[in-house]
Design a protein around this motif. Structure first.
Motif, short mmCIF file in Angstrom:
data_model
loop_
_atom_site.label_atom_id
_atom_site.label_comp_id
_atom_site.label_asym_id
_atom_site.label_seq_id
_atom_site.Cartn_x
_atom_site.Cartn_y
_atom_site.Cartn_z
N ALA A 103 0.65 -1.47 -0.21
CA ALA A 103 0.03 0.09 0.25
C ALA A 103 0.83 1.12 -0.02
CB ALA A 103 -1.46 -0.12 1.11
N GLY A 104 0.71 1.81 -1.27
CA GLY A 104 1.36 3.24 -1.18
C GLY A 104 0.33 4.44 -0.59
N HIS A 105 0.94 5.79 -0.35
CA HIS A 105 -0.50 6.68 0.56
C HIS A 105 -1.56 7.07 -0.86
CE1 HIS A 105 -1.36 10.43 1.43
NE2 HIS A 105 -1.58 10.34 2.58
N HIS A 106 -1.80 6.89 -1.77
CA HIS A 106 -2.86 6.83 -2.32
C HIS A 106 -2.93 5.53 -3.34
CE1 HIS A 106 -0.10 10.57 -2.90
NE2 HIS A 106 -1.90 10.91 -2.90
N HIS A 107 -2.23 4.89 -4.05
CA HIS A 107 -2.98 3.55 -4.37
C HIS A 107 -2.44 2.21 -4.43
CE1 HIS A 107 -4.04 6.58 -7.58
NE2 HIS A 107 -3.14 7.30 -7.50
N ASP A 108 -2.59 1.15 -3.94
CA ASP A 108 -2.24 -0.39 -3.84
C ASP A 108 -1.61 -1.20 -5.07
OD1 ASP A 108 -3.23 -0.79 -0.75
OD2 ASP A 108 -5.18 0.21 -2.61
N HIS A 109 -0.47 -1.89 -4.86
CA HIS A 109 0.58 -2.28 -5.88
C HIS A 109 0.07 -3.28 -5.78
CE1 HIS A 109 1.70 2.48 -6.48
NE2 HIS A 109 1.70 2.77 -5.10
N LEU A 110 -0.10 -4.30 -6.28
CA LEU A 110 0.18 -6.36 -6.45
C LEU A 110 1.46 -6.33 -7.07
CD1 LEU A 110 -3.57 -6.00 -7.37
CD2 LEU A 110 -2.43 -5.54 -5.51
N PHE A 111 2.05 -6.99 -6.87
CA PHE A 111 2.90 -8.04 -7.51
C PHE A 111 2.53 -9.42 -7.89
CE2 PHE A 111 5.16 -3.94 -5.99
CZ PHE A 111 5.84 -3.90 -6.96
N VAL A 112 2.14 -9.35 -8.58
CA VAL A 112 1.98 -11.21 -9.56
C VAL A 112 2.48 -12.13 -9.98
CG1 VAL A 112 -0.47 -10.48 -9.23
CG2 VAL A 112 0.55 -10.03 -11.41
#
Length: 132
Positions: A103-112
Motif C-alpha cells: 500500500a502506498g499513500h494513494h494507491h495499492d500495488h500488486l506484484f503477481v
C-alpha cells in the motif's frame, strides 16, 4: 481528490494498470548498490528488501527468485479502507495467482507472477465490472 473508503466504489473504480517491466524482490544487508531505483523498500531484521526492475538487480548482481508483474490499482484508496485487499487477493487466489500487496499513500500495488500478470489484470477488471 479525497481518498475513497467505500468498498463498492473502491472496486468499481480500481482501474488496474499493468506497469511495464519485470520486477524482482532482493535483499541487501547494507546500503543498496548504486544505480538501483527501487519501487518499494521494506526494512526487515534480515536486511533491506528491495523491489526493483529485474535488469537492475541482474546488473547489480543481486540474487532473486521471483519475477513479478507490477499492477497499480488507480483508485485513490484510503489507508484505513476495509475490504479492498481482501476482495482483490481472493479473486486472484481463486484463480491460483499469488499476490504480494504493497500500500502506498494513494494507491495499492500488486506484484503477481510475471507470466500471469495480464491474466490478473483481466480478472481484476472483471471483478470491478461485477461490483458495479
Amino acid at each position: 481528490m479525497s481518498p475513497e473508503r467505500d468498498l463498492g466504489r473502491l472496486l468499481t473504480g480500481m482501474r488496474p494498470e499493468l506497469n511495464p517491466g519485470r520486477y524482482v524482490f532482493a535483499t541487501v544487508t547494507g546500503a543498496p548498490p548504486p544505480g538501483l531505483a527501487p519501487v518499494v523498500t521494506v526494512a526487515e531484521d534480515e536486511g533491506l528488501t528491495l523491489v526493483v526492475r529485474r535488469e537492475e538487480a541482474d546488473t547489480a548482481g543481486l540474487a532473486h527468485d521471483y519475477v513479478a508483474g507490477w499492477i497499480t490499482l488507480r483508485v485513490h484508496s484510503a489507508l484505513d479502507a476495509v475490504g479492498l485487499t481482501a476482495a482483490v487477493t481472493t479473486a486472484l487466489a481463486d484463480a491460483g495467482i499469488s499476490c504480494n500487496v504493497v500500500a502506498g499513500h494513494h494507491h495499492d500495488h500488486l506484484f503477481v507472477p510475471y507470466e500471469r500478470a495480464e491474466e490478473a489484470v483481466t480478472l481484476l477488471q472483471e471483478l470491478a465490472g461485477r461490483a458495479g
